[in-house]
Design an enzyme around this catalytic site. Structure first.
Site, PDB file in Angstrom:
ATOM      1  N   LYS A   1       0.844  -1.211   0.000  1.00  0.00           N
ATOM      2  CA  LYS A   1       0.000   0.000   0.000  1.00  0.00           C
ATOM      3  C   LYS A   1       0.869   1.247   0.000  1.00  0.00           C
ATOM      4  O   LYS A   1       2.022   1.221   0.459  1.00  0.00           O
ATOM      5  CB  LYS A   1      -0.941   0.033   1.211  1.00  0.00           C
TER       6      LYS A   1
ATOM      7  N   ASP B   1      -2.479  -2.272   9.665  1.00  0.00           N
ATOM      8  CA  ASP B   1      -2.600  -2.258   8.203  1.00  0.00           C
ATOM      9  C   ASP B   1      -3.119  -3.574   7.630  1.00  0.00           C
ATOM     10  O   ASP B   1      -3.316  -3.685   6.416  1.00  0.00           O
ATOM     11  CB  ASP B   1      -1.233  -1.968   7.565  1.00  0.00           C
TER      12      ASP B   1
END
Ligand code: ATP
Length: 330
Positions: free
Chosen positions: A28, A156
């Site tokens: 990401k 995350d």
């Protein structure tokens, strides 16, 4: 706010090899990372806009009578091969949640996401392992249940399950999808050495405290807020509108720990990057390009300028943890 896991694929279309399951999960970048003051539990309140890009780790799980992790790839030596590996912890958490006492698995990680790079590679491996073991063990947890487990493993990890573009609140684990259109082309510059996320947050706190003492109220640690201009730009699908709105509160801390990153950011800007930003806690620098050809030009320029260890091109958004058709085993 409820996490949304409706489109997480928890069943493969076909499972050609009953003895192995392979799942890939993406890195990401954070299009926005607003960091509030530290909370009582030590975490910082965040508002972030996650964006999954086409740089993947692949995780294969195989039946075994004892837990094991094997890692291949350039950064393999930096990844623990014991129970501190996030993938191992993910498998153990799933076994516990499903009431499988003593369940074991061999986890093979083919690592392409650089380690300690601000790209959430460990989180990607954990998300992939949850999906892969859920299939291997036929534990049948729903996407929402996997999401709950993911949030317990790391801030995350839930995003690595869902992918796409999403807003994260809390520690980042409370997700809502973001309405983004279009495809974004990125050049990624990988740093010479990793950065510890904890050290970057501590430096951020220290820099802010120093500014407060100096009477500079320019950036106090207030409650973080979502950037509505960024959300509007993402809906438009126009990278030229998105680029100038990329923002990362951790960037000053990452730059203070690795001053050379300024050269990388400057080199990307010189070559027309629409936005140039440190990803998450760094040190990866992400450059938003006009299109695929421009991303290639920026990547070539970064390589030529000698400002990073390596470069990669990627597009986003991509989906989160997904079965690899044919369930490869090398
Ligand atoms: P964070 O997720 O903390 O923001 P990051 O994305 O910058 O970190 P990761 O690549 O996830 O970095 O690795 C952070 C640390 O986690 C590494 O230094 C490594 O020791 C440890 N780690 C544990 N499991 C893994 C894994 N499967 N892959 C990579 N690192 C792992």
């Amino acid at each position: 706010m409820r996490a949304r896991y409706d489109h997480v694929n928890v069943k493969p279309a076909i499972r050609p090899d009953p003895e192995a399951v392979t799942v890939r999960a993406p890195a990401k970048v954070n299009l926005q990372l607003s960091v509030g003051p530290a909370r009582r539990d030590g975490y910082h309140a965040l508002v972030t806009v996650y964006h999954a890009v086409s740089l993947f780790d692949e995780v294969t799980v195989l039946p075994s009578d004892q837990m094991a992790v094997a890692v291949t790839g350039e950064d393999a030596a930096q990844v623990p091969g014991d129970k501190s590996n996030l993938a191992w912890r993910a498998a153990s958490a799933l076994a516990r949640a499903a009431g499988l006492r003593g369940a074991a698995v061999r986890i093979e990680i083919s690592k392409r996401i650089p380690v300690a790079a601000g790209l959430a590679g460990g989180s990607a491996d954990a998300a992939a392992t949850l999906v892969a073991c859920n299939e291997l063990w036929r534990t049948g947890l729903s996407a929402g249940e996997l999401g709950e487990l993911a949030g317990g493993l790391g801030s995350d990890v839930p995003f690595a399950l869902v992918g796409g573009t999403a807003v994260g609140r809390g520690r980042g684990e409370q997700l809502t999808p973001a309405l983004a259109t279009g495809t974004y082309h990125w050049a990624l510059a990988f740093g010479q050495a990793g950065l510890s996320t904890a050290q970057v947050y501590a430096t951020c706190d220290r820099l802010r405290a120093a500014r407060t003492v100096a009477g500079d109220q320019a950036k106090p640690a207030t409650e973080p807020e979502l950037s509505h201009p960024l959300m509007t730009a993402l809906r438009s699908g126009d990278p030229a509108r998105v680029g100038p709105l990329l923002a990362n509160d951790l960037q000053p801390a990452a730059l203070s720990l690795q001053p050379d990153l300024r050269r990388a950011l400057a080199a990307g800007r010189e070559h027309g990057a629409l936005g140039a930003i440190v990803s998450g806690s760094g040190p990866t620098c992400a450059f938003l390009a006009k299109d695929a050809a421009h991303a290639r030009d920026i990547a070539v320029a970064l390589t030529g300028a000698g400002v990073c260890r390596a470069v990669a091109r990627a597009t986003g958004p991509v989906t989160g943890a997904a079965f690899v058709p044919g369930g490869q085993r090398a």
